[in-house]
Scaffold this active site. Sequence first.
Site, mmCIF file in Angstrom:
data_model
loop_
_atom_site.group_PDB
_atom_site.id
_atom_site.type_symbol
_atom_site.label_atom_id
_atom_site.label_comp_id
_atom_site.label_asym_id
_atom_site.label_seq_id
_atom_site.Cartn_x
_atom_site.Cartn_y
_atom_site.Cartn_z
ATOM 1 N N ARG A 42 37.482 42.480 39.632
ATOM 2 C CA ARG A 42 38.456 41.419 39.888
ATOM 3 C C ARG A 42 38.995 41.443 41.318
ATOM 4 N NH1 ARG A 42 35.783 40.366 36.360
ATOM 5 N NH2 ARG A 42 36.340 39.963 34.189
ATOM 6 N N SER A 70 44.440 34.785 31.226
ATOM 7 C CA SER A 70 44.971 36.146 31.182
ATOM 8 C C SER A 70 45.916 36.388 32.351
ATOM 9 C CB SER A 70 43.835 37.167 31.227
ATOM 10 O OG SER A 70 43.007 37.046 30.086
ATOM 11 N N GLU A 88 47.128 39.569 37.130
ATOM 12 C CA GLU A 88 45.963 38.859 37.660
ATOM 13 C C GLU A 88 46.392 37.527 38.262
ATOM 14 O OE1 GLU A 88 41.642 37.336 35.898
ATOM 15 O OE2 GLU A 88 42.847 38.786 34.793
#
Length: 356
Positions: free
Chosen positions: A186, A237, A312
Amino acid sequence: MTSATSRRDRVLPEGIVPALRELSPEGVHVNVNLSELSRWRIGGTADLVVSPGSVDEVRAVMAYIHTHQIPYVVLGSSSNLLFADEGLKVLGLHLGPSLGAMTIDGDSVWSESGAWVPGFARSLANAGLEGAEHTCGIPGTLGGLLCMNGGSQRRGIGDNVTEVTTVTEEGELRVYDKEACGFAYRTSVFQERREIIVSARFTFQRSDAPRDIRRRMLAILRERRNKFPRKLPNCGSVFVSNPAMYADYGPPGAVIERCGLKGLKRGGAEISPQHANFINNRGTATANDVLYLIEKVRRTVLSTTGYDMPAEARFVTPAGAIVPAHIQAHALFGDYFKDASPVNDSVKPRLVGEND
């Protein structure tokens, strides 16, 4: 996703709108409601947004911005962005469908960064190429996916990249090979660089059973429909999965639920009753409502398990800075939760550093 920031008291100069319309005739928009861009449906008004219609327009706009020292922030589909309630006072550079061209030649794929990720995945499946199925349910543009090395099932799009092309602040093209992209879980080098991803090349494997690719994609989409909230606006998310925490306690959603926070509300925002790693906008949520819940979750999980959970999602300040949402949440509400303690004795507390 990249950004350029300036002092909060800096404003866009007079004459910028006609100047930008010369460079991008169809792409200049004033007084844009950011809640219409954000998948969270949250955010104030952006003074000025330009959506270039080609890579040449991107280069021309970036060169103008650089020459005149215009403060700006680059926006894609805004699928993981939380805009400030105060709006955006710097130039918003929006990359969307007009930069969505794509070609497939054997196992080699080239695409511009504005391509819609689910459509990108479907095109590969239709061509008999496998390896992008895990992206089929991710709402967003390819540029944002590359910047975050996004994906699902613990995979990232960077696995299939051969090169990425960007436009620099000066409006020049720059090409990165896979190694130079710095892909990790990520993350990528593009999160820290003031460059705009405009296209990328990939290599995917040709399948002997194309129908199996579509079956896998349908299974992924079916699982997402059953597992994730879809009826209320959200960014997907919110928190990144920590492999060590995952091994000890499970994924973020399960940990948040075990901490007793599933369904918690603040104003118009709620931690989803369906999946606790999602924060829904029930119709009246503000950015501060969401940030409050992020700090509440992060502090509670830390005090309960000993693990920190970074976000995130990203927060966009009025001055155009893009920061991890947990950083902004802590700045606003950290003192409020400074005495937080475990809220659920069924989760065994764990000291920071133990069994790392």
